[in-house]
Each structure stands twice: as C-alpha cells, then as structure tokens.
Design a protein around this motif. Sequence first.
Motif, PDB file in Angstrom:
ATOM      1  N   UNK A  33      11.391 -54.231  -6.979  1.00 21.36           N
ATOM      2  CA  UNK A  33      10.667 -55.182  -6.154  1.00 21.36           C
ATOM      3  C   UNK A  33      11.533 -56.064  -5.277  1.00 21.36           C
ATOM      4  N   UNK A  34      12.821 -55.774  -5.193  1.00 20.49           N
ATOM      5  CA  UNK A  34      13.688 -56.588  -4.346  1.00 20.49           C
ATOM      6  C   UNK A  34      13.545 -56.175  -2.888  1.00 20.49           C
ATOM      7  N   UNK A  35      13.743 -57.135  -2.013  1.00 19.11           N
ATOM      8  CA  UNK A  35      13.720 -56.872  -0.579  1.00 19.11           C
ATOM      9  C   UNK A  35      15.098 -56.388  -0.129  1.00 19.11           C
ATOM     10  N   UNK A  36      15.174 -55.529   0.895  1.00 15.12           N
ATOM     11  CA  UNK A  36      16.484 -55.120   1.403  1.00 15.12           C
ATOM     12  C   UNK A  36      17.292 -56.336   1.838  1.00 15.12           C
ATOM     13  N   UNK A  37      18.549 -56.352   1.483  1.00 15.16           N
ATOM     14  CA  UNK A  37      19.432 -57.431   1.882  1.00 15.16           C
ATOM     15  C   UNK A  37      19.382 -58.654   0.991  1.00 15.16           C
ATOM     16  N   UNK A  38      18.550 -58.627  -0.051  1.00 16.68           N
ATOM     17  CA  UNK A  38      18.480 -59.757  -0.975  1.00 16.68           C
ATOM     18  C   UNK A  38      19.796 -59.824  -1.757  1.00 16.68           C
ATOM     19  N   UNK A  39      20.445 -60.964  -1.720  1.00 13.60           N
ATOM     20  CA  UNK A  39      21.738 -61.141  -2.377  1.00 13.60           C
ATOM     21  C   UNK A  39      21.549 -61.827  -3.716  1.00 13.60           C
ATOM     22  N   UNK A  40      22.101 -61.225  -4.760  1.00 16.01           N
ATOM     23  CA  UNK A  40      21.999 -61.792  -6.100  1.00 16.01           C
ATOM     24  C   UNK A  40      23.392 -62.164  -6.566  1.00 16.01           C
ATOM     25  N   UNK A  41      23.531 -63.421  -6.989  1.00 17.56           N
ATOM     26  CA  UNK A  41      24.799 -63.936  -7.487  1.00 17.56           C
ATOM     27  C   UNK A  41      24.719 -64.064  -8.999  1.00 17.56           C
ATOM     28  N   UNK A  42      25.752 -63.563  -9.676  1.00 21.70           N
ATOM     29  CA  UNK A  42      25.886 -63.715 -11.122  1.00 21.70           C
ATOM     30  C   UNK A  42      26.950 -64.787 -11.326  1.00 21.70           C
ATOM     31  N   UNK A  81      24.151 -56.943  -3.285  1.00 25.20           N
ATOM     32  CA  UNK A  81      23.061 -56.980  -2.318  1.00 25.20           C
ATOM     33  C   UNK A  81      22.103 -55.843  -2.615  1.00 25.20           C
ATOM     34  N   UNK A  82      20.825 -56.153  -2.658  1.00 24.47           N
ATOM     35  CA  UNK A  82      19.797 -55.164  -2.942  1.00 24.47           C
ATOM     36  C   UNK A  82      19.615 -54.219  -1.767  1.00 24.47           C
ATOM     37  N   UNK A  83      19.394 -52.947  -2.097  1.00 21.88           N
ATOM     38  CA  UNK A  83      19.041 -51.960  -1.079  1.00 21.88           C
ATOM     39  C   UNK A  83      17.553 -52.060  -0.760  1.00 21.88           C
ATOM     40  N   UNK A  84      16.810 -52.729  -1.644  1.00 26.78           N
ATOM     41  CA  UNK A  84      15.372 -52.890  -1.461  1.00 26.78           C
ATOM     42  C   UNK A  84      14.629 -51.619  -1.787  1.00 26.78           C
ATOM     43  N   UNK A  85      13.331 -51.713  -1.699  1.00 26.39           N
ATOM     44  CA  UNK A  85      12.495 -50.535  -1.915  1.00 26.39           C
ATOM     45  C   UNK A  85      12.392 -50.136  -3.369  1.00 26.39           C
ATOM     46  N   UNK A  86      12.745 -48.887  -3.647  1.00 23.50           N
ATOM     47  CA  UNK A  86      12.552 -48.306  -4.970  1.00 23.50           C
ATOM     48  C   UNK A  86      13.341 -49.032  -6.047  1.00 23.50           C
ATOM     49  N   UNK A  87      12.828 -48.921  -7.245  1.00 25.66           N
ATOM     50  CA  UNK A  87      13.522 -49.477  -8.400  1.00 25.66           C
ATOM     51  C   UNK A  87      14.801 -48.693  -8.635  1.00 25.66           C
TER      52      UNK A  87
END
Length: 176
Positions: A100-109, A137-143
């Motif tokens: 469920x992430x959008x393309x380009x969504x950046x996740x910081x740990x 960075x999320x590719x978005x789209x599919x899980x």
Amino acid sequence: TSTPTNTATRTDIPTPTDVPTPTPPPPVCNEIVPGNYSATSVMDTYSKESKPDENQGSKPNLAVMPDAGKLEYSFIQFDLSSIPAGSQVSQARLYLYQSGNQPGETITVSSVNTPWAENELTWNNMPEPGGSLAVFTSDGGASCYRMVFLPIEQVEYWINNPSSNNGMMLVSAGEN
C-alpha cells in the motif's frame, strides 16, 4: 468390398484449467540476522496521530503513514540476549513486508533513545527517536518484501550494552 467412410470420432479434450498461483511464503518480517545468530522482535507496535491516546500493541501489523493529521509511526525492538557480548557482527538485516505504499515514499529507520512498552505506547507518549539507521524508498504499487541493511556498529553496540537497546522507529516522509 468395404468402402471407407468419413465418420467423425469424438475425442474428449480436457478443458484447460487455471493453474493455481503458488501462495508466497509468509513474510519473514522483523528479523535481525547478525553473523550466525537470529533474533525476532519481542515488541512491536505503532502510534497514530489521529488517535493519540490509543495503543496499537495488540494489532497484528505495523503501519507507517506520511499524511499530515494521519501520521503513523512504527516501533520494533529485538531480544539480542542470545548473542554473546563481544560478538563481531558481519551483517545485520531487517526484513519487512510492505504493501500500500505510494511510489517514492521514503521510510526512515531510526534508533530509539528511550524505553517503551508494546501495550502502553501511544502517540502522546512515544519514545524519543535517535539517529537514522537506514533509509529506503518505496517502489509503490504491489506488495513486496523489503530487506534493509542496518549499521553493524549499532547492532554490536546493542549486543554489548543491552540496556541501550530500545529498538527502532519507522517513519514515512512525504504526503500521499
């Protein structure tokens, strides 16, 4: 004399059926693998800006949300006590399953500086975040499955100083 005749002979041809798609194995989430040791999460939860006093510790999944007013941050902590102090870590990986992430969504740990409890953490009492450990960075789209490499020095520090191991925080940047 026999005369050959053209007689149609019925041959049953099996109807093609859909081949079932193999079910992927369950996600190998929340695992740090330093050297030959493995550690699973002992605590995981998330906090919701929209429900600042509600605890999410009993939920089966984690969540991160970058939308203003609906921010969600996830927290994970691992029990590293089975790894002897002084161990040299060759690699530390965090496996996550994202959907469920959008393309380009950046996740910081990030590391977490203060203790927290899975069944007590809320938006209003979140622990203090520490330094960034990894960003992807999320590719978005599919899980998909996501493997994140963590700094070896941080994992070794947690092993050698167990009281400093307050886990990690996952934060998403950029509004959907």
